[in-house]
Design an enzyme around this catalytic site. Structure first.
Site, PDB file in Angstrom:
ATOM      1  N   GLY A  52      27.906 -51.416  11.551  1.00 31.48           N
ATOM      2  CA  GLY A  52      27.379 -50.058  11.734  1.00 31.48           C
ATOM      3  C   GLY A  52      26.750 -49.926  13.104  1.00 31.48           C
ATOM      4  O   GLY A  52      25.738 -49.247  13.272  1.00 31.48           O
ATOM      5  N   ASN A  54      24.100 -53.895   8.480  1.00 30.82           N
ATOM      6  CA  ASN A  54      23.415 -52.612   8.659  1.00 30.82           C
ATOM      7  C   ASN A  54      24.279 -51.398   8.322  1.00 30.82           C
ATOM      8  O   ASN A  54      23.760 -50.303   8.089  1.00 30.82           O
ATOM      9  CB  ASN A  54      22.962 -52.571  10.137  1.00 30.82           C
ATOM     10  CG  ASN A  54      22.564 -51.195  10.617  1.00 30.82           C
ATOM     11  OD1 ASN A  54      21.461 -50.734  10.339  1.00 30.82           O
ATOM     12  ND2 ASN A  54      23.457 -50.530  11.348  1.00 30.82           N
ATOM     13  N   ASN A  63      15.052 -42.876  -5.737  1.00 26.91           N
ATOM     14  CA  ASN A  63      14.907 -41.571  -5.084  1.00 26.91           C
ATOM     15  C   ASN A  63      15.895 -40.585  -5.703  1.00 26.91           C
ATOM     16  O   ASN A  63      17.073 -40.912  -5.859  1.00 26.91           O
ATOM     17  CB  ASN A  63      15.190 -41.710  -3.580  1.00 26.91           C
ATOM     18  CG  ASN A  63      14.766 -40.477  -2.801  1.00 26.91           C
ATOM     19  OD1 ASN A  63      13.903 -39.714  -3.238  1.00 26.91           O
ATOM     20  ND2 ASN A  63      15.382 -40.283  -1.653  1.00 26.91           N
ATOM     21  N   TYR A  92      23.030 -45.086  -3.961  1.00 32.09           N
ATOM     22  CA  TYR A  92      22.406 -45.740  -2.805  1.00 32.09           C
ATOM     23  C   TYR A  92      21.276 -46.678  -3.256  1.00 32.09           C
ATOM     24  O   TYR A  92      21.157 -47.809  -2.768  1.00 32.09           O
ATOM     25  CB  TYR A  92      21.886 -44.640  -1.886  1.00 32.09           C
ATOM     26  CG  TYR A  92      21.262 -45.072  -0.592  1.00 32.09           C
ATOM     27  CD1 TYR A  92      22.035 -45.553   0.458  1.00 32.09           C
ATOM     28  CD2 TYR A  92      19.880 -44.959  -0.388  1.00 32.09           C
ATOM     29  CE1 TYR A  92      21.448 -45.919   1.673  1.00 32.09           C
ATOM     30  CE2 TYR A  92      19.293 -45.308   0.815  1.00 32.09           C
ATOM     31  CZ  TYR A  92      20.080 -45.787   1.849  1.00 32.09           C
ATOM     32  OH  TYR A  92      19.494 -46.145   3.036  1.00 32.09           O
TER      33      TYR A  92
END
Ligand SMILES: NC(=O)c1ccc[n+]([C@@H]2O[C@H](COP(=O)([O-])OP(=O)(O)OC[C@H]3O[C@@H](n4cnc5c(N)ncnc54)[C@H](O)[C@@H]3O)[C@@H](O)[C@H]2O)c1
Length: 245
Positions: free
Chosen positions: A17, A89, A148, A154
């Site tokens: 990334g 990452n 979240n 995720y």
């Protein structure tokens, strides 16, 4: 942003990334510290431009593909003779409340975050073993620690990365390899994609009162990657303005 000075001369670093955001800042940081840097990204155009801009090598690779990863590690080790530090990452978001998530939203996010972290680490193990040295820095998230709304895929992937970090730390210690993670908080494209209301809510919850800058993630990664941090393994270091307190 000026960072603490580190010296990685003679070491090879691969960052997934690496075309933008935190990965690109890490690339700049390791170049300044003397390392040979490979930016890996599935965005071929952007990673080419980013690498040319900072003096790194560009590798077009999708971390969800074992073939791409193995080819990338083969290229890096045949060009430099080693691979010392990897930063897992690369990441994407496919945010929706869980009852709206498709199988593809679920599988893609896990395949890139958790799967990519596993694939690159696995591909480097033979090289770490023969070097008797390696540093793995994984990138998890506050969401993996606390959950979240809108991020079940995720959160699962990032929590998985924490379990992977601790397990790999135990398995690879015997080869002189440390495996740690950071939990960042930085104003990047990924944060820009969060709806404004939600973003303001998140910023207000950060004790230091703001999102970080991608460059502020570098010293933490540099420290965990350094030889001096050789007695630290299996930790998750938040670099997040205190949001995870
Ligand atoms: N920015 C934050 O505040 C924050 C917070 C917590 C965690 N993170 C994590 O930090 C990491 C970097 O995030 P960022 O904010 O710099 O995001 P970003 O979107 O700016 O950069 C992510 C990079 O990953 C690349 N990428 C995505 N899928 C890929 C794949 N399959 N193969 C190769 N490359 C791929 C993208 O092309 C992009 O260049 C991610 O893992 C993210 O989940 C970021």
């Amino acid at each position: 942003m000026q960072n603490v000075s580190f010296d990685f001369t003679g070491q090879t670093v691969a960052i997934t990334g690496g075309a933008r955001g935190i990965g690109l800042e890490l690339g700049r940081f390791f170049i300044r510290a003397g390392a040979e840097v490979y930016l890996m990204d599935f965005d071929a155009d952007e990673v080419g431009k980013a690498a040319a801009e900072i003096g790194a090598h560009a590798v077009h690779a999708d971390v969800s593909s074992t073939a791409d990863i193995e080819q990338a590690v083969e290229q890096i080790t045949s060009e430099t003779g080693r691979i010392d530090i990897i930063v897992n990452n690369a990441g994407i978001l496919r945010d929706k409340v869980l009852w709206k998530l498709t199988d593809d939203d679920w599988e893609r996010v896990l395949a890139i975050h958790a799967g990519g972290t596993f694939r690159l680490t696995r591909a480097c193990v033979p090289h770490f073993r023969s070097q008797g040295f390696g540093r793995v820095i994984n990138v998890t998230s506050y969401t993996g620690l606390h959950g979240n709304t809108g991020q079940a895929n995720y959160a699962t992937a990032k929590a998985g990365i924490i379990g992977f970090t601790k397990t790999a730390a135990k398995e690879l210690a015997r080869f002189g390899v440390t495996v740690n993670a950071i939990s960042p908080n930085a104003e990047t494209r990924m944060v820009a994609s969060i709806p404004d209301g939600k973003k303001a809510e998140l910023a207000a919850a950060i004790p230091l009162g703001r999102f970080g800058d991608a460059a502020e993630m570098c010293s933490a990664v540099g420290f965990l990657a350094s030889r001096e941090a050789g007695y630290i393994t299996g930790v998750v270091l938040p670099v997040d303005g205190g949001i995870s307190i």
